[in-house]
Design an enzyme around this catalytic site. Structure first.
Site, PDB file in Angstrom:
ATOM      1  N   ASP A   1       6.961   7.725 -67.282  1.00 45.10           N
ATOM      2  CA  ASP A   1       7.645   8.778 -66.542  1.00 45.10           C
ATOM      3  C   ASP A   1       8.944   8.176 -65.998  1.00 45.10           C
ATOM      4  OD1 ASP A   1       5.470   8.598 -63.583  1.00 45.10           O
ATOM      5  OD2 ASP A   1       6.936   7.226 -64.378  1.00 45.10           O
TER       6      ASP A   1
ATOM      7  N   SER B   1       2.796   2.274 -56.430  1.00 43.57           N
ATOM      8  CA  SER B   1       2.295   3.126 -57.504  1.00 43.57           C
ATOM      9  C   SER B   1       2.150   2.392 -58.831  1.00 43.57           C
ATOM     10  CB  SER B   1       3.225   4.328 -57.689  1.00 43.57           C
ATOM     11  OG  SER B   1       4.551   3.908 -57.946  1.00 43.57           O
TER      12      SER B   1
ATOM     13  N   HIS C   1       7.553   4.602 -64.076  1.00 44.17           N
ATOM     14  CA  HIS C   1       6.431   3.713 -64.372  1.00 44.17           C
ATOM     15  C   HIS C   1       6.327   3.414 -65.863  1.00 44.17           C
ATOM     16  CE1 HIS C   1       5.442   6.160 -60.769  1.00 44.17           C
ATOM     17  NE2 HIS C   1       5.168   4.962 -60.270  1.00 44.17           N
TER      18      HIS C   1
END
Length: 879
Positions: A333, A41, A336
């Site tokens: 977040d 991600s 990340h």
């Protein structure tokens, strides 16, 4: 002649390992033909948007600062891949799923990264579908087939050899595997050192496979300091303000082996035109976290968008309002980094200051304390060096395209202690030896979208992991599994399922032995009742209503339930084996058989006679897990194979010879029977918890949260309506501003080109005049040397003329004449020097005056230009 730009002009060495990511030349044209990205991600550009997964970022506020809005990037704006692509001179690299129908978009590269993906296939499975590293390599093979239709063989070979590969994986193998003992057993099977070696073994396989497919330039990023991210800080047990040192130590073991792997790959690649670069993102991110002020970052331990402690326990929810000063946050977040940090990493990768290079070139350590630059914490000790090398790694040892790989672990033993002589079914076995009636799938509670197999403890819906739990099983280091190629010599065990046809003998007497299952358990008591709902309003003052009417008042009774939720499955035995002991259904086979009801574990009861025919499905410790267990319980009730049917000695065999399974919600008494012959360490443990506390209260809380979310959604709808009205009036101004900006851009571009041309012409003229001045100075120096030489020669001639006098008188007169000549010559030279100094001073004064006039004229020209440009801007600013 200008030097060609290089994508690897500067590499910092750490021992034999490359320590810093890389350095990219800033040139106008693309530095590589294509950029291929493999990762998770951190670098995902939207592949998960099209997958049945919880790991998605295609909604606001993700992408709030990105040009196109939410795109699937797990960031408020651009990722490090976007910034590196820009520095390489490439456009945004498209996600793989966006290239399947557009062959032309793959020529500049493809991004195969997928959120929740790991090096191991199993990592991140609780979040639903994702492209693991194995699948990403297979996806690259598909892209390669597309490229073969557009290029010749030699052109394609050159294209791949010059392309750049970025690999960024490993985080999910810890966050969504090793650090989640409730869902994965890797932390109990392997200590951190052995687990890191397992990851490297798998990583090596896929890297070599990509090399054998033609890629040659690899950037392999290490795993960052996971123990410093808000999620781990929120769930960890360390003191506030400190990174989770145990997590960072685990990551350090992996990074140390990864650096050694890069060294070995480079050694084996000599002469093949390949290069492997290790990216020390651990130290770079650790430095950013420990010294945030020096990077302009104020908040280093809290997410900009998230819920819970450190805004790190639940990820950023749809339409949640993030922080406004996003450029001052390290983390966007719980997991990340922000766009600001991604830009810093990219810029530091391109041009590292000397002080930071010295810091990053050190052994990878990280401060355990989150502190400003004025208060550094003590650095952890050096990570242990790699003890097992990868000397056997060869760049031609990858499996054939499409080849399968699997793990061969140690043979499992039965509870009785002996190895089973029967082959075990594969984990993906779908045989249906036990029979149950097919029942329509009931609705499952889901969050966002994707698979219903959500776990309560994951990177999107995390729970605190127990990092203090010792690794291994108390018997020393566990040998890691061997990763070898699948051999097709031996057929898969039980590939046709369990064959119950023709099994001799009834096993009903099995349940009459001394260790038989006590089936005479009491049925579940009916609890609770219908709650009356009062409708309408009353004008009677409060306190008088219930004094005038008496209604049905039913209080819902609370009762204890087994936690985590469990369902007992009966009649799971098969037959007696060669050792005269019963064998039955395996753990994975039981899980696969009830895959519509996502349990997390399966256990079987064993006794002196082997398998006891009693199995238990264990569901996740959450409200969702309880509902799944209750749904399975109701399934057995609906088809008449529940506890009551089992207590009445229901049929053990289904017509046709297959066994009939029975099931029901587990009670405390069931677990006592299950643990009858189990040893202390292998006993199934559970708690008795309140139904209201674990289920009813959580449902009520979710209802309140949904109501609040609906209120926020309605508020957003109103604000959007208001914003649309403003947008209509703003469109015309925006369009005019856009045109003006475009015109200004064109003017600036033309001005810049004209400035460069003028500068080039002035440089040429300056060089020409410097050469003319040099010629004049050289001639002047030559004349001065000739003048001095002539004076010396004249003095020598006078001396020679008086060298041989005929008498003493002539000698004396000659000496007087020589002295007189020398005195006269010295006087003339003094006059010459004085006049020369006057000439030089006058010349210098003229030069200074000329330069002053030049600078005065240039300043006046700049002032005039400034005035004219200001007037021009003011004339257009009123429109």
């Amino acid at each position: 002649m200008a030097k060609p730009c290089s994508i690897f002009p500067r590499l910092l060495l750490m021992g034999a390992s490359v320590a810093v990511v890389f350095s990219i030349g800033a040139c106008g044209s693309p530095q590589v033909p294509a950029f291929f990205v493999f990762g998770d991600s951190l670098v995902d550009h939207g592949n998960n948007n099209f997958l049945n997964s919880f790991a998605k970022a295609n909604y606001l506020p993700y992408g709030v600062d990105f040009d196109g809005g939410p795109s699937g990037r797990f960031c408020n704006g651009r990722t490090i891949i976007d910034f590196l692509g820009e520095l390489l001179g490439l456009p945004y690299i498209p996600a793989y799923v966006n290239t399947l129908e557009d062959d032309g978009s793959i020529l500049r590269g493809v991004n195969y990264a997928s959120a929740a993906a790991g090096i191991l296939d199993e990592s991140g499975r609780q979040l639903g579908d994702r492209f693991s590293l194995r699948q990403q390599v297979d996806n690259f093979r598909s892209t390669l087939s597309q490229l073969k239709n557009q290029m010749g063989e030699e052109e394609l070979r050159q294209y791949l050899a010059k392309s750049l590969v970025m690999m960024n994986l490993g985080s999910n193998d810890y966050l969504n595997n090793y650090l989640m003992p409730s869902l994965y057993d890797t932390s109990s099977l392997f200590n951190p050192s052995d687990y890191a070696q397992i990851l490297i073994t798998n990583y090596t396989t896929h890297i070599v496979a990509l090399h054998n497919l033609g890629l040659r330039k690899f950037l392999i990023a290490g795993v960052g300091p996971l123990g410093c991210m808000p999620n781990q800080l929120a769930n960890g047990a360390d003191a506030p303000g400190k990174c989770i040192s145990t997590v960072n130590d685990m990551v350090g073991l992996f990074n140390a082996r990864l650096r050694s792997l890069v060294d070995q790959l480079n050694a084996n690649a000599r002469g093949q035109g390949a290069i492997f670069v290790y990216g020390n993102t651990f130290n770079l991110f650790a430095d950013i976290v420990a010294n945030g002020d020096t990077y302009g970052l104020r908040v280093v331990d809290t997410g900009c968008c998230g819920i819970g402690r450190n805004r790190g326990q639940i990820t950023c929810l749809p339409l949640q309002i993030p922080c406004t000063d996003r450029d001052e946050y390290v983390f966007w977040d719980p997991f990340h980094p922000t766009q600001a940090v991604n830009k810093i990493v990219a810029e530091r990768a391109v041009s590292l200051p000397r002080s930071l290079r010295l810091r990053l070139a050190a052994t990878p350590v990280v401060s355990s304390r989150l502190a400003p630059s004025s208060a550094r914490g003590k650095e952890t000790s050096e990570v242990e060096r790699l003890s097992r090398g990868v000397g056997e790694v060869r760049l031609d040892s990858a499996p054939d395209d499409g080849g399968e790989w699997e793990v061969y672990a140690r043979k499992a033993k039965t509870k009785a202690g002996s190895s089973s002589g029967k082959p075990r079914p594969p984990q993906n076995s779908s045989s249906k030896a036990w029979v149950q009636q097919d029942v329509a799938q009931k609705p499952v509670m889901r969050t966002n979208s994707g698979s219903g197999r959500a776990a309560g403890s994951n990177s999107w819906f995390p729970q605190a992991a127990d990092y203090r739990k010792p690794a291994g099983r108390g018997r020393g280091s566990t040998r890691p599994p061997q990763y070898v190629a699948t051999q097709n010599v031996i057929s898969a065990p039980l590939e046709h399922g369990w064959n119950w046809q023709g099994r001799a003998g009834s096993v009903r007497d099995r349940f009459q032995d001394d260790d038989q299952i006590n089936c005479n358990l009491s049925s579940n008591d009916a609890a609770g009742g219908d709650e009356l709902m009062r409708r309408g309003t009353s004008v009677v003052p409060a306190g008088e209503v219930f004094g005038k009417w008496k209604g049905l008042k039913v209080e819902e009774k609370d009762y204890d339930i087994v936690w985590p939720p469990m369902v007992v499955i009966m009649n799971t035995i098969l037959e007696k084996g060669e050792d005269d002991k019963w064998i039955g259904m395996g753990n994975q086979e039981l899980l696969d058989y009830f895959e519509k009801y996502p349990a997390v574990k399966a256990r079987h009861a064993y006794g002196p006679q082997g398998h006891r025919g009693m199995s238990i499905l264990i569901f996740e410790s959450s409200m969702r897990g309880f509902f799944e267990a209750e749904r399975l319980h109701k399934h057995f009730v609906d088809q008449g194979t529940d506890r009551t049917a089992w207590d009445r000695r229901g049929a053990l065999f289904y017509p046709g010879g297959k066994r009939q399974l029975y099931g029901y919600m587990a009670k405390k008494e069931d677990l006592d029977i299950f643990n009858r012959h189990a040893q202390a360490k292998s006993k199934l443990k559970c708690e008795m918890r309140s139904y209201k506390e674990m289920v009813v209260n959580q449902v009520n809380q979710m209802t309140e949260d949904n109501q609040q979310l609906i209120w926020f959604k309605n508020k957003v709808v109103k604000e959007r309506k208001h914003s649309r009205a403003l947008e209509k009036s703003f469109d015309i101004v925006s369009e005019k501003l856009r045109k003006t900006m475009e015109e200004n851009r064109i003017v600036r571009h033309r001005t810049k080109m004209q400035h460069e041309q003028n500068k080039e012409e002035m440089d040429y003229q300056e060089q020409f005049f410097k050469e003319q001045m040099k010629v004049i100075h050289d001639e002047l120096n030559a004349k001065e040397e000739d003048f001095e030489r002539k004076q010396q020669e004249k003095r020598e001639r006078v001396k020679q003329s008086k060298a041989y006098p005929s008498s003493e008188k002539d000698k004396k007169r000659g000496m007087e004449e020589i002295a007189e000549f020398i005195q006269l010559q010295e006087k003339e030279m003094e006059e010459f020097v004085a006049k020369r100094e006057m000439l030089e001073k006058g010349h210098e004064d003229k030069l200074v005056a000329m330069k002053k006039r030049h600078w005065d004229e240039e300043v006046e020209l700049e002032k005039e230009f400034k005035t004219q440009l200001t007037q021009l801007m003011e004339s257009y600013s009123h429109h």
